[in-house]
Every structure is written in structure tokens, then in C-alpha cells.
Design a protein around this motif. Structure first.
Motif, PDB file in Angstrom:
ATOM      1  N   PHE A 251       0.842  -1.209   0.000  1.00 14.77           N
ATOM      2  CA  PHE A 251       0.000   0.000   0.000  1.00 14.77           C
ATOM      3  C   PHE A 251       0.872   1.252   0.000  1.00 14.77           C
ATOM      4  O   PHE A 251       0.616   2.219  -0.710  1.00 14.77           O
ATOM      5  CB  PHE A 251      -0.879   0.065   1.258  1.00 14.77           C
ATOM      6  CG  PHE A 251      -1.963  -0.977   1.322  1.00 14.77           C
ATOM      7  CD1 PHE A 251      -2.574  -1.457   0.174  1.00 14.77           C
ATOM      8  CD2 PHE A 251      -2.401  -1.463   2.552  1.00 14.77           C
ATOM      9  CE1 PHE A 251      -3.588  -2.400   0.242  1.00 14.77           C
ATOM     10  CE2 PHE A 251      -3.408  -2.407   2.634  1.00 14.77           C
ATOM     11  CZ  PHE A 251      -3.992  -2.874   1.481  1.00 14.77           C
ATOM     12  N   GLU A 252       1.914   1.225   0.852  1.00 11.45           N
ATOM     13  CA  GLU A 252       2.767   2.413   1.006  1.00 11.45           C
ATOM     14  C   GLU A 252       3.475   2.754  -0.297  1.00 11.45           C
ATOM     15  O   GLU A 252       3.841   3.896  -0.542  1.00 11.45           O
ATOM     16  CB  GLU A 252       3.788   2.155   2.126  1.00 11.45           C
ATOM     17  CG  GLU A 252       3.121   2.077   3.491  1.00 11.45           C
ATOM     18  CD  GLU A 252       4.102   1.908   4.643  1.00 11.45           C
ATOM     19  OE1 GLU A 252       3.724   2.259   5.773  1.00 11.45           O
ATOM     20  OE2 GLU A 252       5.238   1.417   4.425  1.00 11.45           O
ATOM     21  N   ASN A 253       3.620   1.748  -1.124  1.00 10.33           N
ATOM     22  CA  ASN A 253       4.359   1.829  -2.375  1.00 10.33           C
ATOM     23  C   ASN A 253       3.491   2.028  -3.615  1.00 10.33           C
ATOM     24  O   ASN A 253       3.996   2.236  -4.720  1.00 10.33           O
ATOM     25  CB  ASN A 253       5.059   0.469  -2.509  1.00 10.33           C
ATOM     26  CG  ASN A 253       6.446   0.613  -3.018  1.00 10.33           C
ATOM     27  OD1 ASN A 253       6.797  -0.068  -3.941  1.00 10.33           O
ATOM     28  ND2 ASN A 253       7.201   1.549  -2.471  1.00 10.33           N
ATOM     29  N   ALA A 254       2.175   1.927  -3.417  1.00  9.06           N
ATOM     30  CA  ALA A 254       1.248   1.846  -4.554  1.00  9.06           C
ATOM     31  C   ALA A 254       1.367   3.033  -5.521  1.00  9.06           C
ATOM     32  O   ALA A 254       1.125   2.893  -6.719  1.00  9.06           O
ATOM     33  CB  ALA A 254      -0.185   1.742  -4.042  1.00  9.06           C
ATOM     34  N   HIS A 255       1.757   4.192  -4.987  1.00 14.58           N
ATOM     35  CA  HIS A 255       1.835   5.391  -5.844  1.00 14.58           C
ATOM     36  C   HIS A 255       2.982   5.335  -6.849  1.00 14.58           C
ATOM     37  O   HIS A 255       3.114   6.230  -7.685  1.00 14.58           O
ATOM     38  CB  HIS A 255       1.973   6.642  -4.961  1.00 14.58           C
ATOM     39  CG  HIS A 255       3.258   6.673  -4.185  1.00 14.58           C
ATOM     40  ND1 HIS A 255       3.570   5.711  -3.251  1.00 14.58           N
ATOM     41  CD2 HIS A 255       4.311   7.512  -4.222  1.00 14.58           C
ATOM     42  CE1 HIS A 255       4.757   5.972  -2.741  1.00 14.58           C
ATOM     43  NE2 HIS A 255       5.233   7.061  -3.318  1.00 14.58           N
TER      44      HIS A 255
END
Ligand code: CFM
Ligand code: HCA
Length: 532
Positions: A251-255
Motif C-alpha cells: 500500500f505504502e508503495n502503490a503510488h
């Protein structure tokens, strides 16, 4: 099918009938009719719906394996949302955290309801931390928490200070009553994901090529595993799935992905919108339920990235997988062709599974959502005309703006315009677009309406959930659970389509159903009438 509508409406008390009439619609693809949706269920009616807590904790955050999800409330809420959804996960190593098999709850008692439950919640967080040392703890509010005024957000801040380090603790005001259904919980969860997790880690992991996120896929019965297999085979880099088989890191990396694909529009379209605004990631609606629609999704991804290497690889994979699928389908088709299905499931599957039934030559004569909004029925173009009522105002709307440093348009305006002709960014046409003229579309189907549908039209298979299963089967009609898939699945992707064909063939072909006497065929049936 108009007869059905007339009959059920007149059976209800006048006021109730008038209201239900707006949610029971005959489909017309030329001129999409308006449907009443996302409004309160009339008290006294037996609904299929669940609550806001279920939508937030059970549905959206539940499938993430390394967050300790604590239900703040009486034990029933935590217990009922404990693994019943069959959302699966697979840690990559034995050391990796996996809290999915656990049920964490504060188990509130009368004393906590009277004197407040915040201390018990703090203690639960301390215990969870000491035992598991998780990277994140999430707190989910149940009805009594809102009624007595426990502040889960304050507790989260307090405990983050007390524990220290880089632990992330956050709360959700997802009390069961907060919205008219699960749908409110999705929205609250989406806001929380965006505020507390998405975009916290800029490190780009894995290949720089073909980076995508899959939003609204929850790995029920292993669906996400099948899609992971297909993406890997094509060389598509799946950065994160929201939230099947997911981790905090993903999630933290999704961008860092370059394309968002929305599978379940109802539960997650808010995240897609927020990520587009903040980071410039375009989104498309995809539909990997059904072999042909899975192929369509893969071709869309290839077209978006536009590399010949990927386009060729996707064609190769599609050809290989479809050969296998078609071999099975051809054998089964003769037995399923012409049969009738009805689907009343959640907020997206009543639509998606129609593709699989079409592949089997079956017709869906009635379908509807439990908690879809008008856009899930009529298409996103109606969003500006949807009236915001008091119930929807209960849900926090967060303001998202361009990220000052990380907003990065993935394509130029003209590239987007060109691609839009085929890919249709930010578009979802809804269930009515697919349903044949004159078929029934019903929102928030009641048990009475369900019984009437079966009595009048005898479908070959009825698709719904556990609350409907045994009522329907006692009427001599097989019920396929399209929530947890009974014991089956995966049904997504290519291998999933094969599983589905086989399971449906077995159900519609079983002679056992003919042995069951439906209530209206036996003398013991008692008919009652409302007095008003
Ligand atoms: Fe989306 Fe879902 Fe569904 Fe849903 Fe659900 Fe579910 Fe569902 Mo049950 S997120 S809307 S709130 S596809 S839990 S995995 S099966 S009702 S149709
Ligand atoms: C939920 C979860 C549910 C319930 C399914 C059912 C699921 O809404 O809280 O009614 O059988 O998929 O498990 O939708």
C-alpha cells in the motif's frame, strides 16, 4: 417480468410498495432507466445487506496480512468477520507476519459500555504489540463505540506515542449504523488507506516496466493468486492489490505504479480517484471475471503501455490460456446452454459474473446489488445527478490535492485522449448496460421478493449469500454463493473460468433438486397478508 413487479408491489403496504417500486426496474439498454439505490432499507423488510463495520473491517482492510486489525466492540462483530469471507493470503517467507488467522477484539462488556471502553482498547493494543510487534495496528469501531463516544482516533495517537518507534496506529469511525450498508464502510476504509498508508514509501521495488495496481480484488477463494499468476506470465509488474494478498509495504508503495485498474468499482473507486488527483495515475475499469473479459483486461494493459514486446507477450498468453479454457467450455456448453440464472450479490459481482454465465450460454433474467449506488447500475455518468442524502453526509469526504513533489502525469494530454477511445479512463457503464431489455434489475432485494422470483420463474441457479442459501435450496433451486464461493474458487482469470464452468455444470445438472418439494407445491404452505 412486469407481472412480478405488479404482484410484489401490491402485496406490500401502500407506502412500502411505492418505495420498492423505485428499486424494481425493467432493464432497457437503449434508454437506461433510473433506479433508486443506496437508500435505507425499510424497517421490517428482510434485507441481504450488512453493516458499515463489515464493509470497512471485513471487506477492505481485512485481507491485509500484516496489520493487526482490532475490532473495538462486543465479541460478535469480530467473531462474525473472522475468516467467513474466505479471503486468502500467502506470506512469501515463514518469518513474514500473517495475522489473517487471528481474531482480535476488545470483547466489550456491559461495564465498558457504561463506563467507557478506551482503557480496554489501550490495553488490547499494548497486548497485541507485546505479542506480535506488528508494523501497524488498525482499530475498527462497532455500533456501541459510537453510541458511548469512545474516541478511537485519540487512543490511536496516544498509543503511537506510548509505544514509540515507527509503529503506525490508526482508527476507523466505521460504526455499523453509520451508513445504510457496507458501502459506507468502503468509503471510510478508502479514506483511511489514503490518509495512513498510501504514498509513505517512495522506494521503487521490482521492475520499472509495466507497473500496475489492481484495486478492488480481495482474493476470495484465491482469485488474486490466479490473477498474480496471469500478470507474472505476461511480465506485468503488480505493485499492489487492494487488498487481496496485500501487505502494508504494498500500500505504502502503490503510488509508484503507472496504471490503476479498478475491479470492484463500488468498494474502491474512491482510492482510484484520490490517487489520480494526488499522483497523476490514470485508472481504468477492468473485469477479470470471465475468460474473455480477462483477455480484454490484459489487452487493455498492453495497449496502455504501448510496447510491442508486451502486446506480443499478452497475445501469446491469451492464446495459450484460451485454448485450455475453450476445450473445457465446449464440453460443458451443451449442458448449460439456455439455462436461467439470477444474481443478487453485493456491489459488483451481480454484474461481473454475468460474463461467466454468458460464456456458458446462460441468461441472467434478474439481477441486482445489495448496496450498489446508482452509478453501479446506470454508469458513472449519472454521478453528478445523484442526490446526497443525510446518510451519505455522515461519511467524511477528504480533500485531496496534487502532491507537491510526487504528482507526475503518466501520459501527456494528447496521449490520454488517443488511448481514451479504447480504454475509457474513469468510466464504468454499470450493470444495466449489460442486461437484456426487459430483464429485472432490483436493488436491495427482500427475502419476500426473492421467494416470489423463484416461485414465478424457477431459475436454474440462484446466486447470493449464506442468508439466502438454505431458503432457496429448500425451494428446490441450487444456490451458488458468489460471496465466499461455497468451498470453490478461484473463479477469476482463466483457470478460474474453468473452475466456474465445472461447478455450475454440476449444480444445474444435479437431479437432487427435482426431489425437493417447494413450499408452494406442498399443503403445508401458510400464506399471510399484511394488514395496513
Ligand atoms: Fe466488491 Fe467484494 Fe462485491 Fe464488496 Fe462484499 Fe465480497 Fe460481495 Mo461479499 S468488495 S462489492 S462488500 S466484490 S464481501 S469481495 S462478495 S458483498 S459483490
Ligand atoms: C459482508 C461479507 C459478505 C457476506 C456474505 C454473505 C461476504 O457483507 O459482511 O452474506 O454470505 O462476502 O463474506 O458479503
Amino acid at each position: 417480468l412486469q407481472t412480478f413487479k405488479d404482484e410484489v408491489i401490491t402485496k406490500y403496504p401502500k407506502k412500502v410498495g411505492k418505495k420498492r417500486a423505485k428499486s424494481i426496474i425493467l432493464s432497457d439498454t437503449e434508454q437506461t432507466p433510473e433506479i433508486q439505490a443506496n437508500v435505507r432499507t425499510i424497517p421490517g423488510i428482510i434485507t441481504q445487506r450488512g453493516c458499515t463495520y463489515a464493509g470497512c473491517k471485513g471487506v477492505v482492510l481485512g485481507p491485509t496480512r500484516d496489520i493487526v486489525n482490532i475490532t473495538h466492540g462486543p465479541i460478535g462483530c469480530g467473531f462474525y468477520s473472522w475468516l467467513t469471507r474466505r479471503n486468502q493470503t500467502k506470506p512469501t517467507t515463514d518469518e513474514e507476519a500473517n495475522f489473517i488467522p487471528y481474531c482480535f477484539s476488545t470483547d466489550m462488556q456491559d461495564k465498558n459500555i457504561v463506563f467507557g471502553g478506551e482503557d480496554k482498547l489501550k490495553q488490547a493494543i499494548r497486548e497485541a504489540y507485546e505479542l506480535f510487534h506488528p508494523k501497524a495496528i488498525a482499530i475498527f469501531s462497532t455500533c456501541p463505540v459510537g453510541l458511548i463516544g469512545d474516541d478511537v482516533h485519540r487512543v490511536a495517537r496516544h498509543m503511537m506515542e506510548e509505544i514509540g518507534g515507527d509503529i503506525n496506529i490508526f482508527g476507523f469511525s466505521c460504526e455499523g449504523y453509520r451508513g445504510v450498508s457496507q458501502s459506507a464502510g468502503h468509503h471510510i476504509a478508502n479514506n483511511g488507506l489514503f490518509k495512513n498508508l498510501i504514498g509513505r514509501d517512495d522506494e521503487v521495488r521490482g521492475s520499472l516496466k509495466y507497473r500496475v495496481n489492481l484495486l478492488g480484488e480481495y482474493n476470495i477463494g484465491g482469485d488474486a493468486f490466479e490473477l498474480e499468476r496471469v500478470f507474472e506470465k505476461c511480465g506485468i509488474n503488480l505493485v499492489s492489490t487492494f487488498s487481496g494478498n496485500s501487505t502494508i509495504e504494498s500500500f505504502e508503495n502503490a503510488h509508484t505504479a503507472d496504471l490503476n485498474m479498478v475491479m470492484c468499482h463500488r468498494s474502491i473507486n474512491y482510492v482510484a480517484e484520490m490517487m489520480e488527483t494526488a499522483f497523476g495515475i490514470p485508472w481504468i475499469k477492468v473485469q477479470p471475471i470471465g475468460a474473455r473479459s480477462t483477455a480484454k483486461m490484459l489487452r487493455k494493459i498492453a495497449q496502455y503501455f504501448g510496447d510491442q514486446e508486451l502486446i506480443d507477450k499478452v497475445e501469446e498468453v491469451v492464446a495459450e490460456e484460451m485454448a485450455e479454457v475453450e476445450a473445457v467450455r465446449e464440453k460443458i456448453y451443451a449442458k448449460t446452454k439456455g439455462k436461467l440464472s439470477m444474481l443478487f450479490v453485493g456491489g459488483s459481482r451481480a454484474h461481473h459474473y454475468q460474463d461467466l454465465f454468458e460464456e456458458l450460454g446462460m441468461t441472467t433474467i434478474a439481477a441486482g446489488y445489495e448496496f450498489g449506488h446508482r452509478d453501479d447500475y446506470e454508469g458513472r455518468r449519472v454521478i453528478p445527478t445523484i442526490q446526497i442524502d443525510a446518510d451519505s453526509r455522515n461519511i467524511e469526504e477528504i480533500t485531496v490535492s496534487k502532491d507537491a513533489t510526487r504528482y507526475n502525469p503518466r501520459k501527456t494530454e494528447s496521449e490520454l485522449q488517443e488511448l481514451n477511445k479504447e480504454l475509457e479512463f474513469t468510466e464504468y457503464k454499470g450493470i444495466m448496460d449489460q442486461m437484456e431489455k426487459g430483464t429485472l434489475v432490483i436493488d436491495d432485494l427482500s427475502h419476500y421478493e426473492m421467494e416470489k422470483l423463484i416461485e414465478m420463474y424457477h431459475p436454474d441457479v440462484f446466486c447470493a449469500g449464506i442468508k439466502e442459501k438454505f431458503c432457496v435450496q429448500k425451494m428446490g433451486i441450487p444456490l451458488k454463493q458468489l460471496h465466499n464461493y461455497d468451498v470453490g474458487g478461484p473463479y477469476a482469470g482463466f483457470k478460474g473460468a474453468i473452475n466456474f464452468y465445472k461447478d455450475i455444470e454440476m449444480m444445474v445438472g444435479a437431479n437432487i433438486w427435482k426431489e425437493i418439494k417447494a413450499p408452494w407445491e406442498s399443503d403445508a404452505y401458510v400464506e399471510a397478508q399484511y394488514a395496513c
